[in-house]
Write an enzyme that holds these catalytic residues in place. Structure first.
Site, short mmCIF file in Angstrom:
data_model
loop_
_atom_site.label_atom_id
_atom_site.label_comp_id
_atom_site.label_asym_id
_atom_site.label_seq_id
_atom_site.Cartn_x
_atom_site.Cartn_y
_atom_site.Cartn_z
N PHE A 1 0.92 -1.18 0.02
CA PHE A 1 0.22 -0.24 -0.10
C PHE A 1 0.92 1.43 -0.19
CE2 PHE A 1 -3.05 3.06 1.56
CZ PHE A 1 -4.36 2.62 0.80
N ARG B 1 -12.42 -5.68 -7.41
CA ARG B 1 -12.08 -6.12 -6.04
C ARG B 1 -13.33 -6.24 -5.37
NH1 ARG B 1 -8.40 -2.90 -1.39
NH2 ARG B 1 -10.23 -1.45 -1.88
N TYR C 1 -12.02 2.14 10.16
CA TYR C 1 -13.04 2.34 8.96
C TYR C 1 -13.23 1.29 8.18
CZ TYR C 1 -9.37 4.12 6.33
OH TYR C 1 -8.33 4.24 5.28
N LYS C 2 -12.53 0.12 8.00
CA LYS C 2 -12.68 -0.81 7.13
C LYS C 2 -13.67 -1.81 7.99
CE LYS C 2 -8.71 0.41 4.30
NZ LYS C 2 -7.22 0.09 4.11
N ASP D 1 1.22 -4.05 9.14
CA ASP D 1 -0.06 -3.35 8.69
C ASP D 1 -1.40 -4.22 8.67
OD1 ASP D 1 -2.12 -1.82 7.64
OD2 ASP D 1 -0.77 -0.56 6.50
C1 LIG Z 1 -6.68 1.49 3.97
C2 LIG Z 1 -5.12 1.23 4.11
C3 LIG Z 1 -4.41 2.50 4.81
C4 LIG Z 1 -4.95 3.75 5.03
O1 LIG Z 1 -4.36 4.71 5.69
P1 LIG Z 1 -5.02 6.07 6.02
O2 LIG Z 1 -3.94 6.60 6.85
O3 LIG Z 1 -6.12 5.64 7.09
O4 LIG Z 1 -5.43 6.85 4.76
C5 LIG Z 1 -2.97 2.18 4.97
N1 LIG Z 1 -2.38 0.91 4.89
C6 LIG Z 1 -2.84 -0.15 4.24
C7 LIG Z 1 -2.40 -1.39 4.09
C8 LIG Z 1 -4.46 0.25 4.06
O5 LIG Z 1 -5.18 -0.96 3.27
#
Ligand SMILES: *Cc1c(COP(=O)(O)O)cnc(C)c1O
Length: 408
Positions: free
Chosen positions: A124, A367, A218-219, A193
């Site tokens: 990511f 997805r 939020y996921k 992560d």
């Molecule tokens: C969704 C996600 C993020 C999001 O980071 P934010 O700081 O909330 O924007 C970070 N890392 C991964 C792997 C994600 O899937």
């Protein structure tokens, strides 16, 4: 499988009751809970109550009376239960990106003589950007290797390995215990992560002896758009951690208003400033949806929904250039499944127009997320039927489905 057979699976599903905990819009099949979890049925009233009674009526006394001040710890304890950590090893705060920055800055001084941070290629982007910046400031080298080569790339120069447990594109699950053990064997640290893991797959941070972790609220945790994130550090590391953003709420005695910073004992030292109470209220409510739920059965349901999607797509959509881009083996996959298609963006938009909401990830992935708290087998069946219809009819090729939105 026929649609009736899917309905029969739902009728026999001991977890079917959790769907009623959510306020899902009529006519929508929501396959994007991996990106923005659905609204729990009780969240609107709860947040309204926090606003009207706690903020409106009790005003500033609410920091004590309603324990606002301990929201980061209270929520952290709930998250800890989902990721195999102890209550006092997790705290809710800031965003995932900011927490990554804080933990990386705090972790590198623990390995002062090591030159390199290892990261996966194609992970990511925020993780990569932040790791690159922290390395540049700390005089370390960021080295990216393919995900499958991470464990074997750890050597005596490695300070820390940073990787995503469930890959945001393929959904592939990394071997947390194995990679953490490889890092420790070489004297390195491991930071995970868990954005696509927490609330979706079994995670055992404690059993894996993982050093650090971050994740989103939020996921799959259903905390609401932009909900606070969280971070984990193993308890025996707490005393050695120095946050790069030493704000007053991470101080040992915030209300002594001392002129010099002294870190709070434990994980609280990773806090910075005042918690966003309304957003935290939404996150706490989101986490309550896991109450009374057998999570191993829940995660097994997520895998089963993914397995069903793969089987149905390969049957119903055979002959179209749609290829599985996720592990076929459910035990190696998170709760989402990706399919590659040369026109995945338009395909996704055409599905959304039919009320089947997944998302597109560049360059060619459709997805589909299967949040097991609120999805049914029949939803998977209906979504795949819609996908088949969209492909057969060619309706995805309508110009309006090719127009790119800012958020994909
Ligand atoms: C969704 C996600 C993020 C999001 O980071 P934010 O700081 O909330 O924007 C970070 N890392 C991964 C792997 C994600 O899937």
């Amino acid at each position: 499988m026929t649609r009736d057979e899917a309905l029969a699976l739902d009728a026999a599903d001991p977890l079917a009751f959790t769907r009623d905990r959510f306020a899902l819009p009529e006519g929508t099949i929501y396959l994007d809970g991996n990106s923005l979890g659905a609204l729990p049925a009780g969240t609107s009233d709860h947040v309204a109550r926090v606003m009207q009674e706690e903020w409106g009526r009790d005003l500033i006394s609410s920091w004590n009376r309603h324990d606002w001040i301990r929201l980061p710890q209270r929520i952290g304890a709930r998250i800890a239960a989902l990721v195999g950590a102890e209550e006092d090893e997790v705290i809710a705060c800031d965003s995932t990106s900011v927490n990554l920055y804080k933990l990386l800055c705090a972790a590198l001084p623990l390995r002062p003589d090591r030159t390199t941070v290892l990261i996966e290629d194609g992970g990511f982007p925020t993780d990569r950007y932040i790791a690159a910046e922290v390395c540049a400031r700390a005089g370390r080298t960021l080295r990216a290797v393919p995900r499958g080569e991470l464990a074997s790339s750890i050597d005596g120069d490695t300070a820390l390995v940073l990787l995503t447990h469930v890959d945001y594109r393929s959904g592939a699950v990394a071997d947390m215990a194995g990679i953490t053990a490889a890092a420790h064997g070489a004297g390195a640290l491991a930071l995970w992560d868990l954005s696509h893991s927490a609330g979706a797959v079994a995670v055992e941070l404690g059993a894996a002896r993982a050093d650090f972790a971050v994740g989103c609220g939020y996921k799959y945790l259903n905390g609401g758009p932009g909900a606070p994130a969280w971070l984990y550090a193993r308890r025996d590391l707490h005393d050695a951690l120095a946050t790069p953003i030493p704000g007053w709420l991470g101080h040992a005695a915030p209300f002594d208003f001392e002129q010099d910073y002294r870190p709070a004992p434990g994980i609280a030292r990773m806090l910075c400033g005042t918690p966003p109470v309304l957003a935290m209220a939404g996150l706490e409510r989101g986490l309550m949806q896991f109450g009374g739920v057998d999570t191993s059965a829940l995660f097994a349901k997520g895998r089963a929904l993914g397995d069903l999607a793969i089987a149905l797509v390969e049957d119903r959509c055979a002959g179209h250039p749609l290829t599985l881009a996720s592990p076929r083996d459910g035990t190696l996959r998170g709760s989402h499944v990706s399919f590659a298609h040369p026109h995945a963006y338009a395909l996704c938009q055409a599905l959304i127009a039919r009320g089947v909401v997944g998302d597109f990830r560049t360059p060619d992935l459709l997805r589909l997320g299967f949040a097991p708290l609120y999805l049914r087998h029949v939803d998977v069946w209906d979504a795949v039927a819609a996908l088949g219809d969209v492909l057969d009819s060619g309706e995805w090729d309508d110009p309006r489905h090719h127009r790119r939105n800012a958020v994909t």
